[in-house]
Motif scaffolding. Sequence first.
Motif, mmCIF file in Angstrom:
data_model
loop_
_atom_site.group_PDB
_atom_site.id
_atom_site.type_symbol
_atom_site.label_atom_id
_atom_site.label_comp_id
_atom_site.label_asym_id
_atom_site.label_seq_id
_atom_site.Cartn_x
_atom_site.Cartn_y
_atom_site.Cartn_z
ATOM 1 N N GLY A 120 -24.698 12.421 10.768
ATOM 2 C CA GLY A 120 -25.102 13.762 10.425
ATOM 3 C C GLY A 120 -24.175 14.471 10.525
ATOM 4 O O GLY A 120 -24.591 15.524 10.152
ATOM 5 N N SER A 121 -23.549 13.611 11.157
ATOM 6 C CA SER A 121 -22.372 15.178 11.560
ATOM 7 C C SER A 121 -21.357 14.722 10.585
ATOM 8 O O SER A 121 -21.383 13.148 10.036
ATOM 9 N N TYR A 122 -19.817 15.068 9.875
ATOM 10 C CA TYR A 122 -19.345 15.343 9.112
ATOM 11 C C TYR A 122 -18.340 14.328 8.661
ATOM 12 O O TYR A 122 -17.548 13.833 8.373
ATOM 13 N N GLN A 123 -18.036 13.859 10.352
ATOM 14 C CA GLN A 123 -17.181 12.692 10.889
ATOM 15 C C GLN A 123 -17.187 11.776 11.250
ATOM 16 O O GLN A 123 -18.563 11.252 11.344
ATOM 17 N N LEU A 124 -17.222 10.916 10.175
ATOM 18 C CA LEU A 124 -17.295 9.224 10.260
ATOM 19 C C LEU A 124 -16.438 8.687 11.571
ATOM 20 O O LEU A 124 -15.205 8.669 11.837
ATOM 21 N N THR A 125 -17.335 7.912 12.070
ATOM 22 C CA THR A 125 -16.650 7.277 13.394
ATOM 23 C C THR A 125 -16.924 6.335 12.851
ATOM 24 O O THR A 125 -17.843 5.642 13.253
ATOM 25 N N PHE A 126 -15.790 5.433 13.626
ATOM 26 C CA PHE A 126 -15.730 4.445 13.584
ATOM 27 C C PHE A 126 -14.629 3.634 14.856
ATOM 28 O O PHE A 126 -14.309 4.538 15.174
ATOM 29 N N GLY A 127 -15.467 2.663 15.073
ATOM 30 C CA GLY A 127 -14.722 1.329 16.296
ATOM 31 C C GLY A 127 -13.448 1.353 15.788
ATOM 32 O O GLY A 127 -12.984 1.637 15.116
ATOM 33 N N LYS A 128 -12.852 1.136 17.033
ATOM 34 C CA LYS A 128 -11.041 0.600 16.865
ATOM 35 C C LYS A 128 -10.856 -0.674 16.470
ATOM 36 O O LYS A 128 -10.317 -1.606 16.057
ATOM 37 N N GLY A 129 -12.149 -1.949 15.827
ATOM 38 C CA GLY A 129 -12.709 -2.984 15.622
ATOM 39 C C GLY A 129 -12.584 -4.533 16.547
ATOM 40 O O GLY A 129 -12.005 -4.079 17.686
ATOM 41 N N THR A 130 -13.212 -5.221 15.951
ATOM 42 C CA THR A 130 -13.366 -6.244 16.281
ATOM 43 C C THR A 130 -11.614 -7.548 15.427
ATOM 44 O O THR A 130 -11.958 -7.139 14.234
ATOM 45 N N LYS A 131 -11.364 -8.125 16.028
ATOM 46 C CA LYS A 131 -10.285 -9.275 15.645
ATOM 47 C C LYS A 131 -10.489 -10.648 15.607
ATOM 48 O O LYS A 131 -11.211 -10.744 16.669
ATOM 49 N N LEU A 132 -10.765 -11.100 14.054
ATOM 50 C CA LEU A 132 -10.996 -12.401 14.509
ATOM 51 C C LEU A 132 -9.995 -13.322 13.330
ATOM 52 O O LEU A 132 -9.544 -13.164 12.085
ATOM 53 N N SER A 133 -10.092 -14.407 14.216
ATOM 54 C CA SER A 133 -8.808 -15.892 13.814
ATOM 55 C C SER A 133 -9.872 -16.441 13.500
ATOM 56 O O SER A 133 -10.281 -17.219 14.225
ATOM 57 N N VAL A 134 -9.691 -16.989 12.581
ATOM 58 C CA VAL A 134 -10.229 -18.248 11.900
ATOM 59 C C VAL A 134 -9.399 -19.011 11.673
ATOM 60 O O VAL A 134 -8.159 -18.888 10.712
ATOM 61 N N ILE A 135 -9.875 -20.478 12.971
ATOM 62 C CA ILE A 135 -8.521 -21.382 12.912
ATOM 63 C C ILE A 135 -8.473 -22.497 12.617
ATOM 64 O O ILE A 135 -9.854 -23.500 11.655
#
Lengths: 109, 114
Positions: free
Chosen positions: A93-108
């Motif tokens: 509801g605030s205007y700031q879009l809050t993102f997580g730092k991310g999860t890195k996926l490597s498919v081998i």
Amino acid sequence: RKEVEQDPGPFNVPEGATVAFNCTYSNSASQSFFWYRQDCRKEPKLLMSVYSSGNEDGRFTAQLNRASQYISLLIRDSKLSDSATYLCYSGAGSYQLTFGKGTKLSVIP
Amino acid sequence: NAGVMQNPRHLVRRRGQEARLRCSPMKGHSHVYWYRQLPEEGLKFMVYLQKENIIDESGMPKERFSAEFPKEGPSILRIQQVVRGDSAAYFCASSPGQLNTEAFFGQGTRLTVV
């Protein structure tokens, strides 16, 4: 406490595996949730929205658990091309879009 | 329907110079967000603007950084007297304006300060 938290990984999984990521959010007033995908040195791209009833798009399923305040992303039958960083976004509801730092996926292979 | 357009894609500046990064939102979008991303780091919110208004600049460094979104033309992120620590990817995103809607990102400007 950070507003949105993700396990940074990396998650290293073989092709064809099923993998799931969680993203916890601290603001109980959060109303909208999205998953984005970011490839190395590229811009984040919207992957899917997360609705209260869940959302499925092909091999991808997103779920929302309001009681425990987390969203999840499930990827079935992983492909090499799924290798990326997955970011979750919580809108409260605030205007700031809050993102997580991310999860890195490597498919081998 | 063009997406979010950022330019330049790459910008090299010497220490002490000014950097100007431009962002044109998607057609019909009136809300712009700027983010900074260091290598191997997450997106760090900088500022949120509507036309002719800064709504939230809580993520902007207090000095040297400024942003605007004029009535006509693109949004501009301006960095004065750049230092090496300003080297990063700067992403702009736009949304239609309703709260909690999806935002779409431009391809970013990679700033290198030498």
